[in-house]
Design a protein around this motif. Structure first.
Motif, PDB file in Angstrom:
ATOM      1  N   LEU A   1      12.378  21.142 -14.045  1.00  0.00           N
ATOM      2  CA  LEU A   1      11.199  21.987 -13.853  1.00  0.00           C
ATOM      3  C   LEU A   1      10.033  21.365 -14.611  1.00  0.00           C
ATOM      4  O   LEU A   1      10.062  21.267 -15.842  1.00  0.00           O
ATOM      5  CB  LEU A   1      11.466  23.404 -14.382  1.00  0.00           C
ATOM      6  N   LEU A   2       8.995  20.940 -13.884  1.00  0.00           N
ATOM      7  CA  LEU A   2       7.838  20.318 -14.511  1.00  0.00           C
ATOM      8  C   LEU A   2       6.722  21.342 -14.664  1.00  0.00           C
ATOM      9  O   LEU A   2       6.265  21.930 -13.684  1.00  0.00           O
ATOM     10  CB  LEU A   2       7.349  19.130 -13.685  1.00  0.00           C
ATOM     11  N   VAL A   3       6.299  21.537 -15.901  1.00  0.00           N
ATOM     12  CA  VAL A   3       5.264  22.519 -16.232  1.00  0.00           C
ATOM     13  C   VAL A   3       3.907  21.822 -16.238  1.00  0.00           C
ATOM     14  O   VAL A   3       3.752  20.738 -16.815  1.00  0.00           O
ATOM     15  CB  VAL A   3       5.537  23.148 -17.616  1.00  0.00           C
ATOM     16  N   ILE A   4       2.917  22.435 -15.606  1.00  0.00           N
ATOM     17  CA  ILE A   4       1.575  21.870 -15.589  1.00  0.00           C
ATOM     18  C   ILE A   4       0.557  22.953 -15.882  1.00  0.00           C
ATOM     19  O   ILE A   4       0.621  24.054 -15.325  1.00  0.00           O
ATOM     20  CB  ILE A   4       1.267  21.166 -14.246  1.00  0.00           C
ATOM     21  N   ASP A   5      -0.350  22.651 -16.779  1.00  0.00           N
ATOM     22  CA  ASP A   5      -1.388  23.594 -17.187  1.00  0.00           C
ATOM     23  C   ASP A   5      -2.487  23.624 -16.116  1.00  0.00           C
ATOM     24  O   ASP A   5      -3.033  22.580 -15.749  1.00  0.00           O
ATOM     25  CB  ASP A   5      -1.978  23.174 -18.534  1.00  0.00           C
TER      26      ASP A   5
END
Length: 357
Positions: free
Chosen positions: A156-160
Motif C-alpha cells: 500500500l503506497l501512501v501519497i500526500d
C-alpha cells in the motif's frame, strides 16, 4: 542521524533539479533494477508493506497503526517491522516502550510498540524471522517498499494529496525514490491522504494500471480543541507545515512555529529556547507524538519540556471504514497463493530460526 529534504524538492523543478538530472537518472536505474530483479526472501505469514513513492512523511506510520488495529479486531496478532531509523541499535530487537528510548530504537518504533509487537532490524528478513518466532501472524512493514529484501503480499503506497510527488524528479534532484512506473508495477494499491489535488496525476496513472486506490485523512484524536489559545508549536518531522495546519485547524493561534529536521533529537540549547520563549510570551507548547517520544525518558530540561507540552495525536481515518479489513483479507489470500506457488516450485519459506541473511 536526521533527514531533511531540500525545500526545492517540493516546488516546480528548477535549475537545481535539472542540474542533478544525470545523478537522478543513475539513482533511478539502480533503484528500479533492484526493485525488479532483487531476490526476495519468503516468510510463512502475510506481509503488508506501507510505503510511499517519495522520501519523507506521507502518513505511513498512522496508516500502519490503523491496519494493526483492524488486524487485532479480526483476532490476529500483528507485528510491526521497522528499520529503526534514527536509533543507534544495529541488532535485531523487540522494542519495549517501557524500557527503550528513541535514541536507541527510533521514534516511530516506539509509537508502533505502544500498539502491537514491534521489531526493529537493519536486516528486514532477519526482523521478519524474529516476528514469526515471537508469534506474529501478520507482518506490517513501516516503509521498506523499495528495499526489495522481503516478499510482500500487499503493498500500500501512501501519497500526500497536498505535496504529491513534489517536483517529480528522482533523488537527489527530487524526492522520488525510484521510477514511478516501476513503483506502480510493484504496488498493490494507493492511499491518497488529504483533500488536495497534488496526487491526482499519480492516481490517474494508477487507475490506468488497474491499481485500486483508497482515500483517507488525518483526524485529531479526541476533543483536542485549542480554540483561542496562543501556542508555540514545534515539530521535527518530514513535513512540519502539515502539523502546523493541524494545530490551526483546532482553533489555535500559532505565535511561534519551530521546525526541526525529521527524526532530529533536540539539543539542550534548542530545548531551553522553546521553554524560555513559551514562558516569556505566555504560550502553550504543542508538538507531535514523534517529537514527544524522542524527548521522553530523558532528565533535566527535556523532562520539563515533556511535562509542559501538549501532544496533538492524529489517526488515519479511511473514507471507507472497511478498507483496512479488506487490505488484510487480500494480503492473507495473496500469502496463501504465494505459499502455494512456492510449494509447487519446491521453494521453502525461511523458518523463524534460520541463520540471518
Amino acid at each position: 542521524m536526521i533527514s531533511e529534504a531540500p525545500p526545492f524538492w517540493w516546488r516546480k523543478a528548477d535549475w537545481r533539479a535539472w542540474l542533478l538530472l544525470p545523478l537522478s537518472f543513475l539513482y533511478g536505474r539502480i533503484a528500479g533494477h533492484r526493485m525488479a530483479y532483487a531476490r526476495r526472501a519468503s516468510v510463512p505469514i502475510p506481509v503488508i508493506c506501507v510505503g510511499n513513492f517519495t522520501v519523507g512523511g506521507a502518513g505511513k506510520t498512522p496508516t500502519a497503526l490503523t491496519i494493526a488495529r483492524a488486524a487485532k479486531a479480526k483476532g490476529l496478532k500483528p507485528g510491526f517491522l521497522s528499520r529503526g531509523y534514527g536509533g543507534s541499535l544495529d541488532v535485531t530487537t523487540v522494542v519495549d516502550p517501557d524500557h527503550h528510548r528513541a535514541v536507541a530504537v527510533g521514534d516511530e518504533p516506539l509509537l508502533l510498540a505502544q500498539e502491537a509487537l514491534t521489531v526493529i532490524s537493519r536486516r528486514r528478513v532477519e526482523g521478519a524471522q524474529r516476528l514469526v518466532a515471537e508469534g506474529a501472524d501478520l507482518i506490517i512493514m513501516d516503509d521498506g517498499f523499495q528495499s526489495a529484501r522481503l516478499a510482500i503480499d500487499y503493498a500500500l503506497l501512501v501519497i500526500d494529496a497536498t505535496r504529491g510527488l513534489g517536483n517529480g524528479h528522482i533523488v537527489p534532484g527530487g524526492p522520488v525514490r525510484a521510477p514511478i512506473r516501476q513503483q506502480l508495477r510493484s504496488a498493490t494499491a494507493l492511499l491518497k491522504v488529504g483533500g488536495g489535488n497534488a496526487a491526482d496525476g499519480i492516481v490517474r496513472m494508477a487507475a490506468r494500471a488497474a491499481k485500486p486506490y483508497f482515500t483517507a485523512s488525518l483526524k485529531v484524536r479526541g476533543d483536542n480543541t485549542l480554540a483561542g489559545t496562543k501556542v508555540l508549536a514545534f515539530a521535527g518531522i518530514a513535513d512540519p507545515a502539515k502539523f502546523f495546519r493541524t494545530v490551526e485547524s483546532r482553533g489555535a493561534e500559532i505565535v511561534v512555529a519551530k521546525s526541526f529536521g525529521d527524526h532530529e533529537h533536540l539539543t539542550e540549547e534548542e530545548i531551553d529556547d522553546i521553554l524560555t520563549t513559551a514562558e516569556r510570551q505566555g504560550l502553550l507548547i504543542v508538538t507531535t507524538s514523534k517529537d514527544f517520544v524522542r524527548l521522553s525518558g530523558h532528565q533535566g530540561k527535556a523532562a520539563r519540556l515533556v511535562e509542559k507540552s501538549r501532544v496533538i495525536e492524529v489517526d488515519m481515518v479511511f473514507e471507507d471504514h472497511l478498507a483496512p479489513s479488506l487490505i488484510i483479507d487480500r494480503a492473507i489470500v495473496a500469502c496463501r497463493e504465494r505459499r502455494l506457488r512456492e510449494m509447487k516450485a519446491g521453494v521453502k519459506a525461511i523458518p523463524a530460526k534460520a541463520e540471518p541473511l
